[in-house]
Write an enzyme that holds these catalytic residues in place. Structure first.
Site, PDB file in Angstrom:
ATOM      1  N   ARG A 170      25.857 -97.991  11.499  1.00  0.00           N
ATOM      2  CA  ARG A 170      24.483 -98.497  11.481  1.00  0.00           C
ATOM      3  C   ARG A 170      23.453 -97.402  11.768  1.00  0.00           C
ATOM      4  NH1 ARG A 170      27.345-101.290   9.488  1.00  0.00           N
ATOM      5  NH2 ARG A 170      27.742-103.515   9.773  1.00  0.00           N
ATOM      6  N   SER A 253      22.068-109.992  12.067  1.00  0.00           N
ATOM      7  CA  SER A 253      22.720-109.624  13.326  1.00  0.00           C
ATOM      8  C   SER A 253      21.738-108.829  14.182  1.00  0.00           C
ATOM      9  CB  SER A 253      23.973-108.790  13.057  1.00  0.00           C
ATOM     10  OG  SER A 253      24.911-109.536  12.311  1.00  0.00           O
ATOM     11  N   GLU A 355      19.742-104.050  16.750  1.00  0.00           N
ATOM     12  CA  GLU A 355      19.842-103.476  15.410  1.00  0.00           C
ATOM     13  C   GLU A 355      18.493-103.378  14.716  1.00  0.00           C
ATOM     14  OE1 GLU A 355      22.425-104.275  11.354  1.00  0.00           O
ATOM     15  OE2 GLU A 355      23.245-104.862  13.288  1.00  0.00           O
TER      16      GLU A 355
END
Length: 369
Positions: A170, A253, A355
């Site tokens: 990520r 998410s 995130e």
């Protein structure tokens, strides 16, 4: 390019949150995007550097209720080109503003496989390399050959290879540069993928997807079937955009799955996954990934958990998503996120990392118990 005007930024985010900005323009062509970039250069370590905001699909943004006091460029550039290579791959280049899921469907329609497990993800093509977007066992970093960017410091277009992008879980060199500067240094113009000319998917790597397909891990099946199965799985978790489903009023998410150096800090029953290099697929020794959703649930936060009046809650379908139930503020979401982070820290000694990209706000702004 549209005329700059004041607008509420909630109209451009999947959270449907964010206050006003005084100067919002929409760049529909590459030239319009380049004109905006040229008008707003970046001087690293310079004083009084003007902050600007670039918005693609808005699926990974949490913008403050106070909004953003600077120029905003909404990237809506379009265009897809396909080039055959001397290998078995086909090279496909998409402009940054292309809708991601529509692009995935387009590649499958061309008889190309590779992106099928990334179906149903909201957002734009240009955002995918920044975050090294991934799902169901695939990350874009595995399939990207290069990214064309405008470097706001150098004032010129650059072509970055997959090696230059230094993908991680990520993250990427693009994201790290943005964090370091506090504003994007590299504005994505287009992304080029190397895809296989095949009706078969990449080998299925994710246990839940393999179960849904009723196949063993490592099996290749119809890429179209993988797409359908992934979208069904995502919809069951409220991860497919639907205006009537408040579970999808989110940024997907909200926390990344933690990577720990010492797996002994995890409870015996906690999930453990290997950490692999997104380019080579090789296992990274000494690193273990666990499930943020599992930690959240076992810290006492169930699906639908809320604070106060419940304007923001965990998704009723999946504990990893924080959602706007229709009347939430950004502050409501941050308070909930801070509560979850504190609860997981207390229970397991692990700090969850958000995130989404926070604009004008921080998880530290939240009221923790």
């Amino acid at each position: 390019m549209s005329q700059a005007h004041s607008q509420d930024l909630s109209a451009f985010t999947t959270f449907r949150l964010g206050g006003p900005a005084p100067q919002v323009i929409v760049a529909n062509t590459r030239d319009e995007l380049l004109d905006f970039c040229a008008a707003h250069p970046l001087e690293l370590n310079g004083e009084d550097t003007a902050q600007v905001l670039f918005i693609g699909g808005g699926s990974n943004l949490l913008i403050a209720d106070a909004g953003f006091d600077g120029p905003v460029c909404v990237v809506r550039t379009t265009g897809v080109e396909t080039t055959e290579t001397t290998t078995a791959d086909t090279r496909v280049t998409a402009e940054a503003g292309e809708d991601w899921d529509s692009f995935v469907a387009h590649t499958l329609g061309l008889g190309l496989s590779g992106l099928e497990a990334l179906s149903g993800i909201p957002g734009s093509v240009g955002a995918t390399p920044i975050q090294n977007v991934g799902a169901y066992g695939t990350e874009v970093g595995e399939l990207i050959s290069s990214v064309e960017v405008f470097d706001r410091v150098a004032g010129q277009i650059r072509h970055l290879t997959a090696a230059d992008l230094a993908f991680g879980y990520r993250t990427s060199a693009l994201k790290r540069a943005q964090i370091a500067a506090g504003t994007p240094q590299f504005v994505v113009l287009s992304v080029t993928f190397d895809l296989q000319r095949s009706e078969l998917s990449l080998p299925v790597r994710y246990a839940q997807l393999a179960s849904a397909l009723d196949v063993e891990i490592g099996t290749r099946v119809s890429a179209a079937l993988v797409r359908d199965s992934v979208i069904a799985l995502r919809r069951s978790k409220g991860m497919v955009l639907d205006g009537d489903d408040h579970d999808s009023w989110s940024a997907g998410s909200f926390f990344t799955n933690p990577i720990v150096d010492d797996p002994e800090i995890l409870p015996a029953e906690a999930p453990r996954y290997p950490v692999t290099d997104p380019l080579s697929g090789a296992k990274i020794e000494g690193k273990t990934k666990t499930s943020a959703a599992w930690l959240i649930e076992h810290a006492g936060f169930s699906k639908g958990h809320s604070l106060g009046e419940g304007r923001a809650t965990l998704s009723t379908k999946h504990t990893l998503a924080l959602t706007n139930r229709g009347h939430a503020s950004t502050a409501d979401v941050i308070d909930l996120a801070a509560t979850v982070v504190a609860g997981v820290e207390d229970a397991f000694g692990i700090t969850l990392e958000p995130e989404p990209t926070f604009i004008g706000c921080s998880i530290d702004d939240g009221r923790r118990p």
